[in-house]
Design an enzyme around this catalytic site. Structure first.
Site, PDB file in Angstrom:
ATOM      1  N   SER A   1      31.409  27.684  36.991  1.00 28.74           N
ATOM      2  CA  SER A   1      29.962  27.467  36.835  1.00 28.74           C
ATOM      3  C   SER A   1      29.757  26.188  36.041  1.00 28.74           C
ATOM      4  CB  SER A   1      29.330  28.641  36.068  1.00 28.74           C
ATOM      5  OG  SER A   1      27.943  28.407  35.852  1.00 28.74           O
TER       6      SER A   1
ATOM      7  N   TYR B   1      29.462  34.668  29.053  1.00 30.01           N
ATOM      8  CA  TYR B   1      29.593  34.118  30.409  1.00 30.01           C
ATOM      9  C   TYR B   1      30.141  32.686  30.362  1.00 30.01           C
ATOM     10  CZ  TYR B   1      28.168  32.539  35.066  1.00 30.01           C
ATOM     11  OH  TYR B   1      28.151  32.023  36.340  1.00 30.01           O
TER      12      TYR B   1
HETATM   13  P1  NAP Z   1      26.113  38.345  42.854  1.00 31.78           P
HETATM   14  O1  NAP Z   1      25.124  37.962  43.872  1.00 31.78           O
HETATM   15  O2  NAP Z   1      25.711  39.229  41.722  1.00 31.78           O
HETATM   16  O3  NAP Z   1      27.356  39.017  43.610  1.00 31.78           O
HETATM   17  C1  NAP Z   1      28.469  39.405  42.876  1.00 31.78           C
HETATM   18  C2  NAP Z   1      29.532  39.916  43.813  1.00 31.78           C
HETATM   19  O4  NAP Z   1      30.709  40.228  43.049  1.00 31.78           O
HETATM   20  C3  NAP Z   1      29.155  41.184  44.543  1.00 31.78           C
HETATM   21  O5  NAP Z   1      29.787  41.188  45.809  1.00 31.78           O
HETATM   22  C4  NAP Z   1      29.724  42.278  43.648  1.00 31.78           C
HETATM   23  O6  NAP Z   1      29.891  43.472  44.384  1.00 31.78           O
HETATM   24  C5  NAP Z   1      31.039  41.618  43.251  1.00 31.78           C
HETATM   25  N1  NAP Z   1      31.633  42.065  41.985  1.00 31.78           N
HETATM   26  C6  NAP Z   1      31.074  42.150  40.755  1.00 31.78           C
HETATM   27  N2  NAP Z   1      31.948  42.611  39.860  1.00 31.78           N
HETATM   28  C7  NAP Z   1      33.117  42.823  40.533  1.00 31.78           C
HETATM   29  C8  NAP Z   1      34.399  43.300  40.172  1.00 31.78           C
HETATM   30  N3  NAP Z   1      34.678  43.683  38.907  1.00 31.78           N
HETATM   31  N4  NAP Z   1      35.360  43.396  41.120  1.00 31.78           N
HETATM   32  C9  NAP Z   1      35.105  43.025  42.401  1.00 31.78           C
HETATM   33  N5  NAP Z   1      33.911  42.562  42.799  1.00 31.78           N
HETATM   34  C10 NAP Z   1      32.929  42.467  41.883  1.00 31.78           C
HETATM   35  O7  NAP Z   1      26.766  37.050  42.148  1.00 31.78           O
HETATM   36  P2  NAP Z   1      26.605  35.495  42.523  1.00 31.78           P
HETATM   37  O8  NAP Z   1      25.381  34.972  41.889  1.00 31.78           O
HETATM   38  O9  NAP Z   1      26.838  35.294  43.964  1.00 31.78           O
HETATM   39  O10 NAP Z   1      27.850  34.897  41.695  1.00 31.78           O
HETATM   40  C11 NAP Z   1      29.148  34.823  42.276  1.00 31.78           C
HETATM   41  C12 NAP Z   1      30.000  33.901  41.434  1.00 31.78           C
HETATM   42  O11 NAP Z   1      29.349  32.628  41.324  1.00 31.78           O
HETATM   43  C13 NAP Z   1      30.203  34.390  40.011  1.00 31.78           C
HETATM   44  O12 NAP Z   1      31.518  34.088  39.590  1.00 31.78           O
HETATM   45  C14 NAP Z   1      29.204  33.575  39.210  1.00 31.78           C
HETATM   46  O13 NAP Z   1      29.615  33.390  37.886  1.00 31.78           O
HETATM   47  C15 NAP Z   1      29.222  32.269  39.973  1.00 31.78           C
HETATM   48  N6  NAP Z   1      27.992  31.462  39.809  1.00 31.78           N
HETATM   49  C16 NAP Z   1      26.797  31.849  40.334  1.00 31.78           C
HETATM   50  C17 NAP Z   1      25.688  31.027  40.197  1.00 31.78           C
HETATM   51  C18 NAP Z   1      24.357  31.352  40.839  1.00 31.78           C
HETATM   52  O14 NAP Z   1      23.426  30.537  40.751  1.00 31.78           O
HETATM   53  N7  NAP Z   1      24.207  32.462  41.508  1.00 31.78           N
HETATM   54  C19 NAP Z   1      25.785  29.830  39.471  1.00 31.78           C
HETATM   55  C20 NAP Z   1      27.022  29.486  38.912  1.00 31.78           C
HETATM   56  C21 NAP Z   1      28.129  30.297  39.099  1.00 31.78           C
HETATM   57  P3  NAP Z   1      30.091  44.918  43.649  1.00 31.78           P
HETATM   58  O15 NAP Z   1      29.025  45.001  42.600  1.00 31.78           O
HETATM   59  O16 NAP Z   1      29.998  45.917  44.730  1.00 31.78           O
HETATM   60  O17 NAP Z   1      31.463  44.860  43.048  1.00 31.78           O
END
Ligand code: NAP
Length: 254
Positions: free
Chosen positions: A140, A154
């Site tokens: 991130s 985080y």
């Molecule tokens: P999200 O929409 O909340 O989706 C998270 C995904 O991870 C879901 O499929 C969830 O499914 C799974 N998950 C959560 N905990 C888990 C675990 N312990 N084991 C296996 N699967 C798990 O998240 P997102 O926003 O797409 O973020 C994804 C990644 O991008 C993260 O690493 C986040 O830090 C990074 N990121 C996101 C943003 C943003 O703007 N969205 C920005 C910077 C970085 P289950 O709950 O069923 O496990």
């Protein structure tokens, strides 16, 4: 046009929603055999069905060693090996330090940082057997570059991923495995959409390109790092944020 992904076995953790689903979609479109991993099996299965082709689903918690090993074994069984690991699963509860339960700190570090280590360790035997082993971490901008109230745990986990990467890439180089990271800015996911147009509009205004990213923007960066064409790039980061980290002041955005 990147030509080296068709038929490759790819694990995407956290692929049932958000950025992980976008990464999985981009790889599936290129003809890769994708294993969609999340804790909730029904969501992972629904995603795999939507992707079609060679996609399949597996339920695992990346913070758990036994489940991480089972995930790697499932990819080997379903897809004949593992060529690419996209370690993307992550959580981001928002709590100020003063109010934070230590258990929440452990959950975030356990999922985001320990989870990366366990996924890489579990996939390592199969990645070593691949002629083009690739690890792509989703980090991130928060932590490595910026800070945000409520995200001390985080940010620490996302910076920690890069520290892990810089040693992992050296250890794994002798096996011809590269390890790189994508650093997303603000990307529209199901969760973010729920915050409403006012919130999204304010966020977009702080970004030089005046828009939030889409999940495929991260998928395309991951695809490049996983491609044959990126074979001499390791231990590096790509920021995908529409220029968000660059303005020195609001004046720069006028
Ligand atoms: P999200 O929409 O909340 O989706 C998270 C995904 O991870 C879901 O499929 C969830 O499914 C799974 N998950 C959560 N905990 C888990 C675990 N312990 N084991 C296996 N699967 C798990 O998240 P997102 O926003 O797409 O973020 C994804 C990644 O991008 C993260 O690493 C986040 O830090 C990074 N990121 C996101 C943003 C943003 O703007 N969205 C920005 C910077 C970085 P289950 O709950 O069923 O496990």
């Amino acid at each position: 046009m990147l030509t080296s992904i068709a038929g490759r076995s790819v694990i995407v953790t956290g692929a049932s929603k958000g950025i992980g689903k976008g990464i999985a979609r981009v790889f599936a479109k290129q003809g890769a055999k994708v294993l969609v991993v999340a804790r909730t099996l029904a969501d992972a299965e629904a995603c795999a069905e939507e992707l079609g082709g060679g996609a399949s689903a597996f339920a695992a918690d990346v913070a758990d060693w036994d489940q991480s090993q089972a995930m790697a074994a499932a990819a080997v069984e379903c897809n004949g090996g593992i060529d690419i690991l996209c370690a993307n699963a992550g959580v981001y509860p928002q709590t100020n330090i003063e109010d934070m339960d230590p258990a929440e700190w452990d959950l975030v570090l356990g999922t985001n940082l320990r989870g990366n280590f366990l996924s890489v360790k579990a996939c390592l035997p199969a990645l070593k057997a691949s002629d083009q082993g690739r690890v792509v971490l989703t980090s991130s901008i928060t932590g490595p570059v910026t800070g945000f109230p409520g995200w001390s745990h985080y940010g620490a986990s996302k910076s920690g991923q890069l520290g892990f990467m810089r040693t992992a890439c050296i250890e794994l180089a002798k096996h011809n495995i590269t390890v790189n990271a994508v650093l997303p800015g603000n990307i529209i996911t199901e969760g973010l959409e729920g915050l409403g147009d006012d919130y999204l509009g304010t966020m977009a205004a702080s970004i030089p390109l005046k828009k939030l990213g889409v999940v495929e923007d991260i998928g395309n960066a991951a695809l490049f790092l996983a491609s044959k064409e990126a074979n001499y790039i390791t231990g590096q980061t790509i920021i995908v944020d529409g220029g968000q980290i660059l303005p020195e002041s609001l004046e720069a955005l006028e």
